[in-house]
Design an enzyme around this catalytic site. Structure first.
Site, mmCIF file in Angstrom:
data_model
loop_
_atom_site.group_PDB
_atom_site.id
_atom_site.type_symbol
_atom_site.label_atom_id
_atom_site.label_comp_id
_atom_site.label_asym_id
_atom_site.label_seq_id
_atom_site.Cartn_x
_atom_site.Cartn_y
_atom_site.Cartn_z
ATOM 1 N N CYS A 56 0.817 -1.220 0.000
ATOM 2 C CA CYS A 56 0.000 0.000 0.000
ATOM 3 C C CYS A 56 0.848 1.266 0.000
ATOM 4 O O CYS A 56 0.605 2.189 -0.784
ATOM 5 C CB CYS A 56 -0.969 0.003 1.173
ATOM 6 N N HIS A 68 -1.931 1.296 7.150
ATOM 7 C CA HIS A 68 -2.445 1.158 5.777
ATOM 8 C C HIS A 68 -2.784 2.536 5.222
ATOM 9 O O HIS A 68 -3.251 3.416 5.963
ATOM 10 C CB HIS A 68 -3.696 0.269 5.772
ATOM 11 N N HIS A 73 -5.557 1.190 -3.447
ATOM 12 C CA HIS A 73 -4.615 0.753 -2.419
ATOM 13 C C HIS A 73 -4.214 -0.685 -2.709
ATOM 14 O O HIS A 73 -4.767 -1.315 -3.604
ATOM 15 C CB HIS A 73 -5.240 0.887 -1.025
#
Length: 193
Positions: A97, A150, A165
């Site tokens: 990510c 993340h 992502h």
């Protein structure tokens, strides 16, 4: 009309107090001549009534520049859709990510930290209602340290916020913030541009 403008410029230049050396220099690329037509009319008290003033900006608007760069960054990121997940990856052979976000910004001369929790310290924190294309979304996805782990890049804010992502299961994908998992894990949005 053109003649009136030229006469006005000539009249103003005659009353200028600049030296001849200075006025012979080439104007710089960023220089701009600004004429206040109303003051010129008042000072010279002529009967001109229809003067059209066209203003050209000296520099591009920063907001437009940021919008253009945001579009370029998101389009760059979209080329990685479908790439498999690879921890620490930053290429089409595999990507994580933060690698996706890092590479998308780096390709447009913006250097961000390589790790999502460090990226979350950059830019300006914004409310999710103000999120725009090119903004970053940060998440805590249940890790033991309870820290941001993340990041996603906003690609669309119409109807529902969509972001690109990389996930361990799906690789580089597009998700919606309204999905229960991502909505529950969401921490903050930040604007880099």
């Amino acid at each position: 009309m053109k003649r009136i403008g030229i006469l006005l410029l000539l009249t103003l230049s005659l009353f200028s107090c600049k030296s001849s050396k200075r006025s012979k220099q080439k104007p710089s690329k960023d220089s701009q001549v600004v004429i206040n037509a109303k003051r010129a009319l008042d000072n010279y008290d002529n009967n001109l009534t229809n003067i059209e003033v066209i203003e050209e900006p000296n520099e591009p608007k920063l907001a437009e520049e940021a919008d253009t760069k945001a579009i370029a960054i998101t389009h760059y990121a979209l080329q990685f859709e479908g790439v498999r997940y690879k921890w620490g990856g930053t290429t089409k052979a595999g990507m994580d990510c933060s690698g996706l976000v890092f590479e998308s910004f780096r390709a447009h001369d913006i250097l961000l930290p390589r790790i999502s929790r460090d990226m979350a310290k950059k830019g300006d924190k914004i409310t999710i209602r103000k999120a725009q294309e090119g903004d970053l979304l940060f998440f805590k996805t249940g890790n033991r340290r309870n820290t941001i782990n993340h990041v996603g890049l906003v690609i669309n804010t119409q109807k529902d916020i969509q972001f690109i992502h990389a996930t361990t299961r799906g690789g580089v994908i597009i998700s919606k913030l309204s999905e229960t998992y991502w909505n529950d894990a969401f921490v903050e949005a930040r604007r880099i541009l």
